[in-house]
Enzyme design. Structure first.
Site, PDB file in Angstrom:
ATOM      1  N   GLU A 192       0.818  -1.207   0.000  1.00 25.96           N
ATOM      2  CA  GLU A 192       0.000   0.000   0.000  1.00 25.96           C
ATOM      3  C   GLU A 192       0.858   1.265   0.000  1.00 25.96           C
ATOM      4  O   GLU A 192       0.509   2.267  -0.635  1.00 25.96           O
ATOM      5  CB  GLU A 192      -0.922  -0.015   1.220  1.00 25.96           C
ATOM      6  CG  GLU A 192      -2.051   0.987   1.160  1.00 25.96           C
ATOM      7  CD  GLU A 192      -3.077   0.748   2.252  1.00 25.96           C
ATOM      8  OE1 GLU A 192      -3.336   1.697   3.017  1.00 25.96           O
ATOM      9  OE2 GLU A 192      -3.604  -0.373   2.340  1.00 25.96           O
ATOM     10  N   GLU A 236       2.033   1.772  -3.457  1.00 26.60           N
ATOM     11  CA  GLU A 236       0.910   2.251  -4.246  1.00 26.60           C
ATOM     12  C   GLU A 236       0.693   3.750  -4.008  1.00 26.60           C
ATOM     13  O   GLU A 236       0.471   4.521  -4.958  1.00 26.60           O
ATOM     14  CB  GLU A 236      -0.344   1.463  -3.861  1.00 26.60           C
ATOM     15  CG  GLU A 236      -1.594   1.847  -4.633  1.00 26.60           C
ATOM     16  CD  GLU A 236      -2.815   1.068  -4.153  1.00 26.60           C
ATOM     17  OE1 GLU A 236      -3.707   0.811  -4.971  1.00 26.60           O
ATOM     18  OE2 GLU A 236      -2.874   0.730  -2.945  1.00 26.60           O
ATOM     19  N   CYS A 267      -8.562  -1.653   4.432  1.00 25.97           N
ATOM     20  CA  CYS A 267      -8.443  -2.797   5.340  1.00 25.97           C
ATOM     21  C   CYS A 267      -9.746  -3.101   6.061  1.00 25.97           C
ATOM     22  O   CYS A 267      -9.963  -4.227   6.512  1.00 25.97           O
ATOM     23  CB  CYS A 267      -7.348  -2.536   6.379  1.00 25.97           C
ATOM     24  SG  CYS A 267      -5.722  -2.304   5.656  1.00 25.97           S
ATOM     25  N   SER A 288      -7.362   2.097  -1.800  1.00 27.42           N
ATOM     26  CA  SER A 288      -6.231   1.236  -2.129  1.00 27.42           C
ATOM     27  C   SER A 288      -6.769  -0.073  -2.676  1.00 27.42           C
ATOM     28  O   SER A 288      -7.728  -0.636  -2.151  1.00 27.42           O
ATOM     29  CB  SER A 288      -5.399   0.965  -0.870  1.00 27.42           C
ATOM     30  OG  SER A 288      -4.483  -0.077  -1.110  1.00 27.42           O
ATOM     31  N   LYS A 341     -15.970  -8.746   8.848  1.00 25.57           N
ATOM     32  CA  LYS A 341     -14.993  -9.653   8.242  1.00 25.57           C
ATOM     33  C   LYS A 341     -15.664 -10.940   7.760  1.00 25.57           C
ATOM     34  O   LYS A 341     -15.201 -11.567   6.805  1.00 25.57           O
ATOM     35  CB  LYS A 341     -13.881  -9.984   9.243  1.00 25.57           C
ATOM     36  CG  LYS A 341     -12.882  -8.847   9.467  1.00 25.57           C
ATOM     37  CD  LYS A 341     -12.050  -8.595   8.225  1.00 25.57           C
ATOM     38  CE  LYS A 341     -11.035  -7.474   8.434  1.00 25.57           C
ATOM     39  NZ  LYS A 341     -10.275  -7.166   7.208  1.00 25.57           N
ATOM     40  N   GLU A 386     -16.950  -9.913   4.473  1.00 29.13           N
ATOM     41  CA  GLU A 386     -15.844  -9.743   3.535  1.00 29.13           C
ATOM     42  C   GLU A 386     -15.406 -11.083   2.958  1.00 29.13           C
ATOM     43  O   GLU A 386     -15.176 -11.203   1.750  1.00 29.13           O
ATOM     44  CB  GLU A 386     -14.664  -9.065   4.229  1.00 29.13           C
ATOM     45  CG  GLU A 386     -13.475  -8.839   3.309  1.00 29.13           C
ATOM     46  CD  GLU A 386     -12.264  -8.267   4.028  1.00 29.13           C
ATOM     47  OE1 GLU A 386     -11.668  -7.299   3.518  1.00 29.13           O
ATOM     48  OE2 GLU A 386     -11.907  -8.795   5.104  1.00 29.13           O
ATOM     49  N   GLU A 412     -15.687 -11.496  -4.854  1.00 24.98           N
ATOM     50  CA  GLU A 412     -14.308 -11.243  -5.302  1.00 24.98           C
ATOM     51  C   GLU A 412     -13.299 -12.137  -4.590  1.00 24.98           C
ATOM     52  O   GLU A 412     -12.203 -12.374  -5.100  1.00 24.98           O
ATOM     53  CB  GLU A 412     -13.920  -9.781  -5.037  1.00 24.98           C
ATOM     54  CG  GLU A 412     -14.789  -8.760  -5.734  1.00 24.98           C
ATOM     55  CD  GLU A 412     -15.917  -8.253  -4.848  1.00 24.98           C
ATOM     56  OE1 GLU A 412     -16.339  -7.103  -5.052  1.00 24.98           O
ATOM     57  OE2 GLU A 412     -16.371  -9.007  -3.968  1.00 24.98           O
ATOM     58  N   CYS A 443     -10.067  -1.593  15.279  1.00 24.24           N
ATOM     59  CA  CYS A 443     -10.472  -3.000  15.351  1.00 24.24           C
ATOM     60  C   CYS A 443     -10.665  -3.493  16.777  1.00 24.24           C
ATOM     61  O   CYS A 443     -11.424  -4.435  17.015  1.00 24.24           O
ATOM     62  CB  CYS A 443      -9.445  -3.881  14.648  1.00 24.24           C
ATOM     63  SG  CYS A 443      -9.266  -3.511  12.888  1.00 24.24           S
TER      64      CYS A 443
END
Length: 668
Positions: free
Chosen positions: A275, A278, A295, A315, A354, A357, A362, A491
């Site tokens: 990242e 990037e 994230c 990102s 999560k 996710e 994807e 988190c």
């Protein structure tokens, strides 16, 4: 200021928000079921009653302290009032505690025990039961006590308002709009409603059985543990001073059948490294800035729903969870000679989002199941093994080594700080200055050796995030990189963390995580030998084709509400000169008067000649919330709508349909 509490003079802060918080700070916890220090004062449960100056009995959450006042927190009358409130709540509450997710943690259960309620003078009555198991957040309104904690957390902290009160009196319920399933609403599955729910009305989908089934079937079960989990595990097992808690959990997991256990902080190093490269590339090209971190899956879904124009600014690097999942299935499986289909990857996370996710199309197959901290606690306790007596084992190599920066991903500011470490190695940094602009918003100014100045921002809570992104969109804020965490303190405050999960507990977890970080010998991701070796063997270099194929992804515009239009005043399909008018009833438009517009349009269609050809429908989102209320006339969006504006556009459309060439969409 000085006040008298239960006959003794004490000193409290002059700026205390209310008597409840003032007394809490000096060690007196007033019973309460609806108070959240992070949100507005609701005062609904009445459990926090106190006697003031020997006369009035009032709620302490709404009582402003004043010098010299006298407070009694526990008189016989107050005791009976609190006891009566509890009995009323229990009379309409699903009391099947043994199978409840919150058994042993429930605030209502705790107070019932403390007040010695072994019987109830009120007759048991049943409310309308609404259950929803469609998403990772499970709803059971039979356990709801209408404290409003979830409603205020979703609205005031996260600015989403996916749920609210409906109906009145005994029929009152907390539901999404039109009693829709949660998965079909704008909910981002951050789990803050679960985090604050004092009973089991909101819980997390339990996936523990899936793990045991995989072990039973002989799968090669691999676990991976996120940094924020270890801090709350120390808290849950009373091991606050034990830096080896993570190692003890590694041992326990292997005792029940896990083959390997890796550290998600390793993947945090990997994600940061990628990242940061990037970001530097974007900075040099001056494009797709500011760069937003990706994230946090709650934030990503929030961006997909509310800010699709900024998706290219996120990102493209996967989150640590999904990056490590891809690395294990693509590369590690070959190294150990196991078919990826036979690997069952269990991710242990502090977060409800999560779970969502890991199930995104994807990422299909990269992570097989996500267990929250609450679920791993259940596994640990169900084994009967005393975690204190388990000899710790290190995380398995090669994905068990991490830096202090990788561990810092567990709390707000960790991602941005980690990126700064890598930038320092890449281009060099002269100076770094960080200041807190407000609760949950910090600005970091980085002066590079090449003379450039980079502005980074770390934000937690989606309500704060909305303000920041709106300021960027309006051109009022100029920053280069933004770290976003959906949950309070990051988190460590995830929806999957143990209850209680309030601000005091989160501050404690942040402190534990910081202490764990301090014993790690590696500071920057650039010092992680195993991560650099991964590039040498498989990924080539940052941003390479190999790296993109393995640990990068893309995001898409996601409808906030997955629902078709509702017919309100339909016309025959073959009606001539029909004009369709769709009134948005989504949260933002509804709050700004769209329902009143709908009522007036229906009234007009029934009484006024000009409106007889209007076909009126209700819709849920036209993705134009910043200019609500919105009404769509045929395919023309009328922003900041009023009945007069809608009438003007509708009349023009009716005229156009009748063949008047002087009227067109371009001049409406």
């Amino acid at each position: 200021m000085k006040i008298t509490v239960n006959g003794r003079q004490v000193e409290i802060r002059d700026d205390a928000r209310n008597v409840l918080e003032a007394l809490r700070e000096i060690g007196i916890e007033i019973p309460n079921l609806c108070y959240l220090s992070e949100t507005s004062i609701y005062g609904a449960c009445r459990m926090c009653l106190v006697e003031v100056d020997g006369r009035d009995i009032v709620t302490s959450c709404t009582l402003q302290p004043r010098d010299g006042m006298s407070i009694k927190t526990h008189t016989p009358k107050i005791y009976e009032l609190r006891k009566g409130i509890l009995q009323l709540l229990l009379a309409s509450h699903d009391g099947d505690c043994t199978t409840c997710e919150m058994n042993g943690k429930c605030k209502l259960q705790k107070y019932a025990q403390e007040f010695g309620l072994t019987s109830n003078r009120f007759e048991k009555i049943s409310k309308k039961t609404i259950t929803d198991t469609s998403s990772v957040i499970v709803r059971d309104n039979a356990k709801c006590i209408l404290c409003g904690d979830c409603v205020r957390a979703c609205d005031e902290i996260q600015s989403i308002a996916a749920i609210d009160f409906a109906y009145r009196g005994f029929e009152a319920q907390v539901v999404p709009s039109f009693e829709e399933k949660l998965e079909n609403t704008e909910c981002v599955l951050c789990g803050q409603c679960v985090a604050y729910c004092p009973t089991g009305a909101l819980a997390i989908r339990n996936d523990v059985d899936k793990v045991y089934k995989a072990i039973e079937e002989g799968k090669y079960v691999i676990g991976m543990i996120a940094p924020a989990v270890r801090a709350s595990l120390q808290e849950e097992f009373g091991l606050e001073d034990d830096a080896a808690t993570a190692g003890r959990i590694v041992s326990l997991l292997k005792m029940i059948g896990f083959k390997k256990v890796f550290d998600v902080a390793f993947a945090a190093d990997l994600v940061t490294y990628e990242e940061a490269h990037e970001f530097v590339e974007r900075l040099e090209k001056g494009e797709k800035l500011p760069q937003f971190t990706s994230c946090c899956p709650g934030w990503v879904k929030f961006a997909e729903q509310y800010y699709p124009e900024y998706l290219s600014h996120l990102s493209s690097v996967k989150s640590p969870q999904m990056a490590l999942g891809a690395i294990i299935k693509k590369f590690y499986a070959k190294e150990i000679g196991v078919d990826p289909k036979d690997i069952y990857l269990v991710s242990i996370m502090p977060c409800t989002a999560k779970k969502f996710e890991a199930e995104r199309e994807e990422f299909e197959g990269d992570v097989d199941v996500v267990l929250t901290t609450r679920e791993i606690v259940k596994i640990a306790k169900s084994t009967g093994i005393n975690i204190r007596m388990v000899a710790p084992e290190p995380f398995d190599r090669p994905y068990g080594l991490s830096s202090q920066s990788g561990l810092s991903f567990g709390k707000s500011g960790g991602v941005l700080g980690s990126v700064v470490h890598v930038i320092n190695e890449m281009v060099g940094i002269k100076n770094v200055e960080t200041k807190e602009l407000s609760e949950g918003v910090r600005l970091t100014t980085v002066e590079l050796n090449n003379g450039k100045v980079v502005k980074g921002m770390a934000v937690f809570e989606l309500g704060n995030t909305r303000k920041i992104v709106d300021s960027i969109r309006a051109g009022e804020l100029d920053v280069d990189i933004v770290e976003v965490m959906a949950c309070n303190y990051g988190c460590i405050g995830g929806g999957g963390q143990p209850y209680p999960n309030d601000s005091r507990t989160r501050e404690k977890r942040a402190r534990i995580l910081k202490e764990v970080q301090s014993i790690d010998v590696l500071v920057s991701p650039t010092e992680n030998f195993h991560m650099l070796q991964l590039y040498e063997k498989y990924l080539n270099k940052p941003l390479s084709l190999e790296a993109h194929n393995a640990i990068h992804t893309h995001y898409k515009h996601r409808r906030r509400v997955q629902e078709d239009e509702i017919d309100i005043l339909p016309l025959p399909e073959d009606a001539e000169d029909k004009v369709k008018v769709s009134v948005c009833l989504g949260t933002s438009c509804y709050s700004k008067g769209s329902y009143e517009i709908l009522e007036r349009l229906i009234n007009a269609a029934n009484k006024e000649d000009w409106a007889k050809n209007l076909e009126i429908k209700g819709t849920f989102c036209v993705e134009n919330c910043g200019k609500s209320p919105n009404v769509v006339v045929n395919d023309i969006i009328v922003s900041e709508a009023t009945v007069e504006k809608v009438k003007e556009v509708a009349l023009n459309e009716l005229t156009r349909k009748k063949g008047d060439s002087s009227v067109s969409k371009s001049n409406v």
